[in-house]
Write an enzyme that holds these catalytic residues in place. Structure first.
Site, mmCIF file in Angstrom:
data_model
loop_
_atom_site.group_PDB
_atom_site.id
_atom_site.type_symbol
_atom_site.label_atom_id
_atom_site.label_comp_id
_atom_site.label_asym_id
_atom_site.label_seq_id
_atom_site.Cartn_x
_atom_site.Cartn_y
_atom_site.Cartn_z
ATOM 1 N N HIS A 270 0.615 -1.345 -0.078
ATOM 2 C CA HIS A 270 0.007 0.304 -0.113
ATOM 3 C C HIS A 270 0.598 1.551 -0.074
ATOM 4 O O HIS A 270 2.117 1.241 0.349
ATOM 5 C CB HIS A 270 -1.218 0.127 1.277
ATOM 6 C CG HIS A 270 -1.996 1.211 0.943
ATOM 7 N ND1 HIS A 270 -2.316 2.063 1.514
ATOM 8 C CD2 HIS A 270 -3.494 0.944 0.776
ATOM 9 C CE1 HIS A 270 -3.077 2.380 1.088
ATOM 10 N NE2 HIS A 270 -3.890 2.132 0.592
ATOM 11 N N ASP A 328 -7.661 -5.956 -0.258
ATOM 12 C CA ASP A 328 -8.242 -6.001 -1.600
ATOM 13 C C ASP A 328 -8.121 -7.766 -1.685
ATOM 14 O O ASP A 328 -8.424 -8.588 -2.180
ATOM 15 C CB ASP A 328 -7.250 -5.476 -3.059
ATOM 16 C CG ASP A 328 -8.100 -4.070 -3.818
ATOM 17 O OD1 ASP A 328 -7.738 -3.644 -3.117
ATOM 18 O OD2 ASP A 328 -9.097 -4.178 -3.442
#
Ligand code: SDX
Length: 394
Positions: A270, A328
């Site tokens: 991320h 996700d």
């Protein structure tokens, strides 16, 4: 730094901004919506309460919630002519291509009657977008499988309405399962907003020119579609299916470590979280609940995902680069279990993120100091030079 915008070429990020909506502490793995920890909102609230919070700054009391939900329901139908936009698409068009088109087309129904400087007009636009996204997403699914569109109903909750529009048939009513509806509601809460991510920044930049909010949300949908952003849940599930079984994890991890392979561990890493994405933990719990409800405790993909996560979290390549599961990694598995086709995962993400986009757009447009966004660049081209006549060019 120019005034309230800062430009950090190291990350090639564009302008940052002031916002009171969402706070992320990437090092601690903390996420707050208007000061409330995501862990508490995901357990104690439903998606409509979170929409009210993100848009208005406070969680609603019972009367405020009843009024808010009634207003959203009132706007859940789309203009009857919208269905003709669908007929122009191939049946196998990716739902995100359909969504970019149909949400952009919504502006043609509201543009001339909309003054974005009027707070009431902004609030109605927000309601219209929140209310119509599930209808548009479900219509893209129905169109792709050649089934008739299902109209929304005002007596159902937001997520139950969506599940019914997706799976009901004129000759067979969808049987609403509260556990599955609650799971979808939590998925929407977890994806609702996330500070200045790529798609939100896109919506803000488009909106800063005074463009119609429906067109700005269509721009956000286009950006979200990318596999490095909202398309990652679809890519993560495809990755798990390609790995196939736990004994192939070692081979896959070797490929990821080989920079020339271009293979990434989708659903990991991320730009901001350098710790565990708090949403990933909640998504894994939701996964457990749904699979248990459906008697799929031994779902092979879920077991494979947990094994892959365990291996990665013990592997120095990922630990040294602070790569942890993000929102996700598990969301594809749970959406599959809900019966949502892989191609629609990012559409669900867009449906959820619409509240974040429109809350951030509204915050920006309401700021009297707001000016058009104008990120700058570091020029790396040729120094100034003279033009030669074409006969003299080498
Ligand atoms: C979302 O911004 C948001 O908030 C987005 C989002 C939201 O709610 O809006 O949270 C939603 O987009 C989540 C992210 C979904 N994307 C994926 O899961 C795709 C896989 N992840 C990567 O593509 C990647 O992690 C990014 C794009 C998310 C972040 O990329 P960065 O900024 O390049 O990551 P980094 O700088 O931390 O990378 C450090 C190192 C690099 O290797 P070295 O050059 O140091 O050797 O880690 C490597 C990267 O190559 N790396 C990965 C990796 N992610 C980073 N290696 C393998 N697999 C990965 N997933």
């Amino acid at each position: 730094t120019t005034g309230k915008f800062t430009y950090d070429p190291g990350f090639m990020s564009t302008a940052s901004c002031n916002s009171a909506i969402t706070y992320i502490d990437g090092d601690k793995g903390e996420l707050l919506y208007r000061g409330y920890p995501i862990e508490q909102l995901a357990v104690h609230c439903d998606f409509m309460e979170v929409c009210h919070l993100l848009l208005n700054g406070e969680l609603p009391n019972q009367k405020q919630k009843t009024d808010f939900v009634a207003n959203i329901n009132r706007h859940s139908l789309v203009h009857e002519q919208m269905q003709f936009f669908y007929r122009g698409f191939r049946r196998d068009a990716h739902p995100m291509s359909v969504l970019v088109g149909t949400v952009g087309a919504l502006s043609s129904f509201y543009h001339d009657s909309l003054d974005i400087n009027d707070p009431e007009h902004r609030e109605i636009s927000a309601r219209r977008l929140i209310a119509k996204m599930p209808t548009l997403v479900a219509m893209s699914f129905k169109y792709s499988i050649g089934q008739p569109f299902v109209y929304p109903r005002n007596d159902l909750s937001y997520s139950a309405n969506f599940m019914r529009m997706m799976f009901s048939m004129p000759n067979e009513e969808y049987k609403i399962n509260d556990v599955l509806v609650r799971a979808l509601d939590r998925i929407l809460i977890l994806h609702a907003d996330h500070e200045q991510n790529a798609s939100t920044s896109t919506v803000r930049l488009a909106g800063s020119s005074g463009a119609n909010p429906f067109a700005c949300i269509a721009a956000g949908i286009a950006c979200l579609w990318g596999p490095a952003h909202g398309g990652a849940n679809e890519a993560a599930l495809t990755m798990l299916k390609e790995i196939g079984s736990a004994d192939k994890i070692g081979e896959f991890v070797k490929q990821v470590k080989d920079k020339n392979s271009g293979v990434k561990l989708m659903g990991f890493g991320h730009r901001v979280y350098k710790n565990y994405d708090p949403r990933a933990k909640l998504m894994r719990e939701t996964c457990h609940e749904v699979l248990n409800e459906l008697g799929l405790q031994n779902d092979p993909l879920f077991k494979l995902a947990m094994e892959l996560e365990k291996v990665a979290l013990e592997d120095d390549y990922f630990v040294s680069r602070k790569l942890y599961p993000n929102v996700d990694f598990y969301s594809g598995i749970v959406q599959s279990a809900l019966g949502i086709p892989v191609s629609l995962f990012t559409g669900i993400f867009a449906m959820a993120r619409t509240i974040g986009w429109i809350a951030q757009w509204n915050e920006m447009i309401s700021d009297p100091e707001q000016k058009i966004g104008r990120p700058r660049q570091l020029y790396t081209g040729s120094p100034v030079r003279e033009v030669k006549p074409i006969s003299k060019r080498g």
